[in-house]
Enzyme design. Structure first.
Site, PDB file in Angstrom:
ATOM      1  N   ASP A  89      -0.373  -8.681   3.867  1.00 14.16           N
ATOM      2  CA  ASP A  89      -1.536  -8.911   3.022  1.00 14.16           C
ATOM      3  C   ASP A  89      -1.301 -10.120   2.127  1.00 14.16           C
ATOM      4  O   ASP A  89      -0.192 -10.312   1.600  1.00 14.16           O
ATOM      5  CB  ASP A  89      -1.827  -7.682   2.149  1.00 14.16           C
ATOM      6  CG  ASP A  89      -2.113  -6.445   2.984  1.00 14.16           C
ATOM      7  OD1 ASP A  89      -2.913  -6.547   3.930  1.00 14.16           O
ATOM      8  OD2 ASP A  89      -1.527  -5.383   2.686  1.00 14.16           O
ATOM      9  N   ASP A  91      -2.930 -11.780  -1.199  1.00 16.21           N
ATOM     10  CA  ASP A  91      -3.872 -11.638  -2.306  1.00 16.21           C
ATOM     11  C   ASP A  91      -3.920 -12.929  -3.122  1.00 16.21           C
ATOM     12  O   ASP A  91      -2.925 -13.650  -3.236  1.00 16.21           O
ATOM     13  CB  ASP A  91      -3.457 -10.485  -3.217  1.00 16.21           C
ATOM     14  CG  ASP A  91      -3.481  -9.144  -2.496  1.00 16.21           C
ATOM     15  OD1 ASP A  91      -4.158  -9.045  -1.459  1.00 16.21           O
ATOM     16  OD2 ASP A  91      -2.804  -8.208  -2.959  1.00 16.21           O
ATOM     17  N   ASP A 168       2.292  -5.271 -13.039  1.00 19.29           N
ATOM     18  CA  ASP A 168       3.235  -4.178 -13.244  1.00 19.29           C
ATOM     19  C   ASP A 168       4.689  -4.634 -13.297  1.00 19.29           C
ATOM     20  O   ASP A 168       5.383  -4.440 -14.290  1.00 19.29           O
ATOM     21  CB  ASP A 168       3.034  -3.089 -12.177  1.00 19.29           C
ATOM     22  CG  ASP A 168       2.939  -3.654 -10.765  1.00 19.29           C
ATOM     23  OD1 ASP A 168       3.194  -4.864 -10.561  1.00 19.29           O
ATOM     24  OD2 ASP A 168       2.598  -2.886  -9.849  1.00 19.29           O
TER      25      ASP A 168
END
Length: 475
Positions: A89, A91, A168
């Site tokens: 993925d 992003d 995070d």
């Protein structure tokens, strides 16, 4: 990025700076939080190459740039590329709002309530584009926070600096810039990636309270990357584990699939044990393993997870039903023994144990029926492997869950040698014809597939009542 576009997107332009080409540049701005500084790692000091980045992600980055917006490859893709991985993925973070992204890409759609973002769709590939988010709500955004500190909705937009500090882990707060192919690091993530360390940004307890699922995420990423969780980030996990009960059961189901179906199931399970999260996420399994003094159940579970990792590595499918049959098997065994000790007959005890374990687990994790029902079938079929009656043998071989149940029996052999005879019989049974199987069972082969009914007594023919006759009267 032009100042006009920055104001339009609700962000501020980056401070003017000269970036040297002979080494990383560290720039501290008074507008940043005190512990945040920008380090620019130039192309010749990192290993990320455009040839390893999705062409569709590059298209999105270039169009954002050409339209006057800032756009960066961010998060897991940058992290994985730095350690030599191959991200699935890609992003992107930008100063364009979701509505502005949608206006730029006809092949995009807006999703999410908690986190509003855009998905740009290229066939089967989706490039996720998120707007820079801020930690502090000045009243212009959309943020809702639970009394315990958990964020229910977070759509407050800000600058790239704001966006970095609200992520995070430091390893996930790295930004790849398409204009000069550098990596931008605001929180020390580049050094942490080099040191193979998972470190939370900010106060660990506060960050876990914002989103308890971050505890599972820390374990999953550490298992995937071979990183160690930073001691300060690890310390609150066992203490805050009960907070996972506040997470949506459907979300926890998805997190468990990520934990165990990403090719690092063994390391993930050991991480759950090590950091005290197993009782919070699989409570009855944790209790059963703790009471199993021989360790046979744990050995079987780990052997099954090793097989899962091997299948993922070979690009072979793994059924969530089989996975949860494995993860909850210790709980099922414990429940079954308890019911039998109460005098419940074997068949009834099996059904009740399967239902009880499934129901109790649903209180934590939303296990869909399309997986829970096959899971129970795998368990209930185990008792049939000891049968040698021809009719039952043939029926079991024809059962749609036979192969999954047989594979599960093979795993049980790793925990106890008492299943060796059953494994040997059913391994042969799968290769034999009907006549060979009948001979092996010591019975005559039937004349046809309906032979089991030949010996049944003939049905009585119902007598036809004469027309006009009445039923006998009762007294």
């Amino acid at each position: 990025m032009p100042a006009a576009n920055a104001r339009q997107a609700g962000t501020s332009p980056e401070p003017t700076r000269n970036i040297p080409t002979d080494g990383p540049a560290t720039i501290t701005s008074q507008a940043f939080p005190p512990a945040v500084s920008l380090r620019v790692i130039p192309r010749d000091q990192h290993n990320i190459s455009r040839k390893d980045i999705s062409p569709n992600a590059l298209r999105v980055l270039y169009r954002l740039r050409d339209s006057g917006f800032a756009g960066y490859l961010v998060g897991g893709a940058v992290r994985d590329l730095l350690v030599g991985g191959h991200p699935k993925d890609f992003d992107i973070a930008t100063d364009a709002t979701p509505e502005q992204v949608k206006a730029l890409f006809r092949n995009s759609r807006l999703i999410g309530r908690r986190f509003r973002l855009a998905h740009v769709v290229f066939g089967r590939e989706i490039i996720e584009v998120a707007t820079f988010r801020a930690n502090v709500d000045d009243g212009s955004g959309d943020r809702e926070q639970h009394e315990g500190g958990r964020l229910l909705r977070d759509n407050v937009y800000g600058t790239i600096e704001d966006d970095a500090v609200r992520r995070d882990f430091t390893a996930n707060a790295l930004y790849y810039a398409i204009e000069d192919f550098s990596v931008r690091d605001y929180v020390g993530g580049f050094e942490d990636v080099q040191a193979r360390s998972m470190k939370l940004i900010g106060d660990p307890e506060q960050r876990y309270r914002e989103d308890p699922v971050r505890m599972l995420r820390a374990i999953r990423l550490a298992a995937k990357l071979g990183f160690e969780i930073d001691p300060a980030s690890a310390e609150p996990i066992a203490r805050l584990a009960p907070l996972l009960s506040e997470a949506a059961p459907a979300r926890l189901f998805e997190e468990l699939l990520k934990l165990f179906l990403s090719g690092n199931a063994v390391a993930s399970f050991e991480g759950l044990e090590r950091f005290g999260l197993l009782p919070a996420i699989l409570p009855e399994t944790a209790a059963a393993l703790a009471s199993n003094r021989s360790g046979a159940l744990r050995s079987m579970l780990l052997e099954g997870l090793r097989g899962t990792d091997a299948r993922v590595a070979n690009d072979e499918p793994v059924s969530p039903a089989f996975l949860f049959a494995l993860l909850l098997w210790p709980a099922y065994c414990r429940a079954l023994i308890g019911l039998q000790a109460q005098g419940v007959n074997a068949e009834e005890a099996q059904r009740r144990a399967a239902d009880r374990v499934t129901l109790h687990q649903l209180g934590t994790v939303a296990l869909p029926r399309r997986f829970s029902l096959p899971m129970q079938e795998i368990w209930l079929l185990q008792s049939r492997f000891s049968s040698r009656q021809r009719k039952r043998v043939m029926r079991l071989l024809a059962h749609p869950r036979f192969r999954a149940a047989y594979d599960f029996l093979l795993l049980r052999l790793t925990a106890s040698s008492e299943h060796a005879e059953d494994v040997a019989f059913w391994r042969e049974a799968q290769t034999q014809s009907g006549e060979e199987l009948s001979a092996a069972l010591g019975v005559a082969a039937p004349r046809d597939v309906y032979a089991e009914d030949d010996a049944a007594p003939p049905k009585r023919r119902r007598r036809r009542r004469r027309s006009g006759s009445a039923a006998p009267a009762t007294e």
